[in-house]
Design a protein around this motif. Structure first.
Motif, mmCIF file in Angstrom:
data_model
loop_
_atom_site.group_PDB
_atom_site.id
_atom_site.type_symbol
_atom_site.label_atom_id
_atom_site.label_comp_id
_atom_site.label_asym_id
_atom_site.label_seq_id
_atom_site.Cartn_x
_atom_site.Cartn_y
_atom_site.Cartn_z
ATOM 1 N N LYS A 29 20.384 -11.266 6.681
ATOM 2 C CA LYS A 29 20.302 -10.165 5.809
ATOM 3 C C LYS A 29 18.760 -9.963 5.720
ATOM 4 O O LYS A 29 18.142 -8.720 5.220
ATOM 5 C CB LYS A 29 20.959 -10.254 4.603
ATOM 6 N N VAL A 30 17.775 -10.966 5.849
ATOM 7 C CA VAL A 30 16.288 -11.057 5.597
ATOM 8 C C VAL A 30 15.886 -9.714 6.539
ATOM 9 O O VAL A 30 15.093 -9.284 6.209
ATOM 10 C CB VAL A 30 15.756 -12.163 6.070
ATOM 11 N N TYR A 31 16.406 -9.578 7.918
ATOM 12 C CA TYR A 31 15.802 -8.875 8.830
ATOM 13 C C TYR A 31 15.937 -7.179 8.299
ATOM 14 O O TYR A 31 15.492 -6.192 8.961
ATOM 15 C CB TYR A 31 16.113 -8.914 10.076
ATOM 16 N N LYS A 32 16.941 -7.126 7.392
ATOM 17 C CA LYS A 32 17.144 -5.715 6.649
ATOM 18 C C LYS A 32 15.848 -5.022 6.107
ATOM 19 O O LYS A 32 15.629 -3.900 6.109
ATOM 20 C CB LYS A 32 18.204 -5.366 5.902
ATOM 21 N N ASP A 33 15.110 -6.042 5.838
ATOM 22 C CA ASP A 33 13.775 -5.541 4.988
ATOM 23 C C ASP A 33 12.431 -5.335 5.960
ATOM 24 O O ASP A 33 11.412 -5.024 5.651
ATOM 25 C CB ASP A 33 13.429 -6.548 3.961
ATOM 26 N N PHE A 34 12.806 -5.650 7.108
ATOM 27 C CA PHE A 34 11.665 -5.455 8.042
ATOM 28 C C PHE A 34 11.227 -4.113 8.287
ATOM 29 O O PHE A 34 11.946 -3.133 8.430
ATOM 30 C CB PHE A 34 12.232 -5.730 9.581
ATOM 31 N N THR A 35 9.623 -3.940 8.248
ATOM 32 C CA THR A 35 9.051 -2.893 8.367
ATOM 33 C C THR A 35 7.954 -2.971 9.221
ATOM 34 O O THR A 35 7.292 -3.938 9.212
ATOM 35 C CB THR A 35 8.593 -2.047 7.212
ATOM 36 N N PRO A 36 7.614 -2.090 10.261
ATOM 37 C CA PRO A 36 6.638 -2.115 11.356
ATOM 38 C C PRO A 36 5.230 -2.538 10.562
ATOM 39 O O PRO A 36 4.417 -3.023 10.981
ATOM 40 C CB PRO A 36 6.729 -0.981 12.064
ATOM 41 N N GLU A 37 4.776 -1.753 9.328
ATOM 42 C CA GLU A 37 3.825 -1.586 8.592
ATOM 43 C C GLU A 37 3.490 -2.999 8.113
ATOM 44 O O GLU A 37 2.226 -3.811 8.328
ATOM 45 C CB GLU A 37 3.804 -0.856 7.697
ATOM 46 N N ASP A 38 4.372 -3.627 7.411
ATOM 47 C CA ASP A 38 4.084 -4.939 6.895
ATOM 48 C C ASP A 38 4.023 -6.119 8.006
ATOM 49 O O ASP A 38 3.381 -7.172 7.628
ATOM 50 C CB ASP A 38 5.298 -5.447 5.953
ATOM 51 N N TYR A 39 5.053 -5.948 8.987
ATOM 52 C CA TYR A 39 4.573 -6.667 10.145
ATOM 53 C C TYR A 39 3.391 -6.812 10.623
ATOM 54 O O TYR A 39 2.799 -7.950 11.296
ATOM 55 C CB TYR A 39 5.778 -6.500 11.105
ATOM 56 N N GLN A 40 2.918 -5.604 10.911
ATOM 57 C CA GLN A 40 1.633 -5.284 11.564
ATOM 58 C C GLN A 40 0.486 -6.161 10.876
ATOM 59 O O GLN A 40 -0.326 -6.868 11.314
ATOM 60 C CB GLN A 40 1.036 -4.023 11.678
ATOM 61 N N VAL A 41 0.538 -6.229 9.557
ATOM 62 C CA VAL A 41 -0.564 -6.796 8.704
ATOM 63 C C VAL A 41 -0.173 -8.485 8.952
ATOM 64 O O VAL A 41 -1.342 -9.129 9.003
ATOM 65 C CB VAL A 41 -0.042 -6.716 7.227
ATOM 66 N N VAL A 42 0.796 -9.037 8.951
ATOM 67 C CA VAL A 42 1.069 -10.451 9.088
ATOM 68 C C VAL A 42 0.603 -10.685 10.702
ATOM 69 O O VAL A 42 0.187 -11.845 10.686
ATOM 70 C CB VAL A 42 2.552 -10.705 8.890
ATOM 71 N N PHE A 43 1.214 -9.881 11.530
ATOM 72 C CA PHE A 43 0.916 -10.191 13.040
ATOM 73 C C PHE A 43 -0.870 -10.315 13.062
ATOM 74 O O PHE A 43 -1.270 -11.256 13.548
ATOM 75 C CB PHE A 43 1.006 -8.938 13.927
ATOM 76 N N LYS A 44 -1.486 -9.487 12.485
ATOM 77 C CA LYS A 44 -3.028 -9.477 12.656
ATOM 78 C C LYS A 44 -3.290 -10.761 12.007
ATOM 79 O O LYS A 44 -4.365 -11.570 12.378
ATOM 80 C CB LYS A 44 -3.715 -8.522 12.020
#
Length: 518
Positions: A47-62
């Motif tokens: 269920k953790v992945y239900k909260d996945f958003t590209p914007e937030d992921y992009q910040v962490v990726f950088k």
């Protein structure tokens, strides 16, 4: 006021259009967010992945990228691709949960030794760790942890696959960086070729496609696997020779033309290949080498051998196009030879120049009576003269030379000293390549028509004049350096490292394969 309201009437539709476009774009991004989240949830049931958003992921990726950037071999390529593609986690979405990445690790990276390489240079352990962390679907407890683990795996997979693909398709070392006289056109990986890993459809097919298919490469792989040993070369030395020549075979510098001339320096042989077959072979003499006595081998070499320091007369590695021949050529004697040989001999014997048909020039004007010059007072520091050897049977270039553009001013040529071709070690020239059968090469390149007849007739003249004859079609020429290969019968051939170039390459390979040992 009328103008103001008119402007508002014009602007209102534009504002509404822009607002409508923004809403559509926002909804599209929102849809994309939910699609990525849904895909990850559907696969993992976490269920953790239900909260996945590209914007937030992009910040962490950088953040992860900046922390790991120094470990990435091609950080610019990786950053550029993700930045241009919305930081899409392509390896997680397309290749993680179906087992592709695990198979890439198990079936390819961990078999790098088959290529004489090590899994370590492809960061195999880091990739395995990242795979295991995300593959355990319930191990990810928070969305922040998910972002970080996904970013880590993306960077690790991209880094490993780019390095692996580059190594097998282009080699792990750029020869131009380690050899001083390397002038062979050699293709290297660029952004386009490296970014291919982000577009992999079938992982197995892709990794199979990058495996070298050259029969020579496969023969050396087989020999490496079977611990091949040749008489005169200890087993470990054979292994090391195979390793360096596997690397040479990975370089993208091989002939692509149907017909070409190739000279292998350590073998002292020239071959004309046509449509994949050898149509002419002959012995050659090449430039003097620094390791002609084989004092330094891959088993035991001085530290001074680790860096390429070519001797003055070593033949360079190059490719070019033979565009013609000079029959009965004039030899423009290089200044280096004039300094070390011509003025020394002239000082010993004032008739040396005349007896060897050598003309002397000063300021481009022919010098009369050069025997009257006091050559004992001439040194390389105060030498005002140039020297040219006239055509004839005693000319050092013989009766014909084959001309092609190159930085080193070398060529293939005849020689009046035929006895040299009976020697086993034929690294004896000043850098040019002496041909055992120059007329045979001319006949092969020109055919049996009028041009070859002119060449043959002019070579037989008693009082020849220089003649230049151009090839109707230029023929590629490659001057190479290979010390281990499979012959036409499949038997491995080994040759001594006459220029010490194996040692230079082996030492650089060890710095990559075993960085702690240097």
């Amino acid at each position: 006021m009328i103008k103001f309201f008119a402007a508002r009437k014009v602007a209102a539709p534009l504002i509404l259009s822009a607002l409508f476009a923004f809403i559509i774009t926002f909804q599209s991004c929102k849809k994309k967010r939910s699609e990525t989240a849904n895909i990850l949830y559907k696969i993992t049931h976490n269920k953790v992945y239900k909260d996945f958003t590209p914007e937030d992921y992009q910040v962490v990726f950088k953040q992860v990228f900046n922390a790991e950037k120094q470990k990435l071999t091609h950080a610019g390529v990786i950053s550029g691709w993700y930045g241009s593609n919305h930081y899409e986690p392509v390896f997680v979405l397309n290749h993680l949960f179906n087992g592709d990445l695990s198979k890439a690790y198990d079936d390819y990276l961990m078999h790098a030794a088959e290529h004489g390489l090590s899994p370590e240079i492809f960061h195999a352990d880091e990739l395995k760790s990242a795979i295991e962390k995300l593959d355990n679907k319930n191990q990810v407890k928070t969305i922040d942890e998910a972002y970080r683990d996904i970013a880590t795996l993306e960077l690790s997979a991209a880094n490993s696959l780019i390095d692996y693909s580059n190594a097998l398709q282009y080699g792990v070392i750029n020869p131009k960086y380690i050899y001083q006289r390397y002038y062979t056109a050699t293709k290297r990986p660029d952004y386009s070729t490296m970014s291919a890993v982000f577009h992999i459809g079938d992982m197995h097919s892709y990794l199979e496609a990058v495996q070298p298919k050259d029969p020579q490469y496969i023969a050396l792989q087989k020999a490496l696997k079977n611990n091949y040993e040749e008489n005169g070369f200890p087993g470990e030395e054979c292994k090391r020779m195979i390793l360096v020549n596997l690397e040479r075979l990975r370089w993208r510098n091989k002939p692509s033309e149907d017909k070409y001339v190739i000279v292998n320096i350590p073998d002292y042989m020239l071959t004309v290949a046509d449509s994949g077959k050898s149509v002419l072979k002959m012995k050659v003499c090449v430039g003097q080498g620094r390791n002609v006595d084989n004092k330094n081998t891959l088993l035991a070499y001085d530290d001074t051998c680790k860096v390429d320091k070519p001797g003055d007369h070593e033949t360079p590695l190059l490719n070019s196009l033979i565009y013609g021949v000079e029959v009965n050529p004039v030899w423009n004697i290089p200044r280096s030879i004039a300094n070390k040989e011509i003025i020394v001999q002239a000082a010993k014997d004032k008739f040396y120049l005349e007896n060897n048909n050598i003309d002397v020039y000063k300021d481009d004007k022919l010098v009369d009576n050069p025997e009257d010059i006091d050559w004992t007072n001439i040194t390389k520091e105060n030498l005002p003269y140039d020297f040219k050897q006239k055509p004839g049977s005693s000319n050092s270039l013989g009766l014909i030379k084959f001309i092609f553009n190159n930085k080193s001013n070398v060529y293939l040529h005849d020689t009046p000293v035929k006895s040299a071709f009976y020697r086993k070690m034929r690294a004896i020239s000043h850098g040019c390549i002496r041909l055992g059968d120059p007329k045979g090469l001319a006949q092969n390149l020109f055919g049996d028509g009028d041009q070859f007849k002119t060449i043959s007739d002019d070579m037989g003249q008693d009082n020849p004049d220089p003649t230049t004859i151009y090839l109707p079609k230029k023929t590629p020429v490659y001057i190479t350096y290979v010390t281990c290969w499979a012959d036409e019968d499949g038997k491995l051939q080994f040759r001594n490292d006459v220029y010490g170039l194996d040692i230079v390459l082996y030492d650089h390979l060890q710095k990559i394969l075993q960085p702690g040992s240097h």
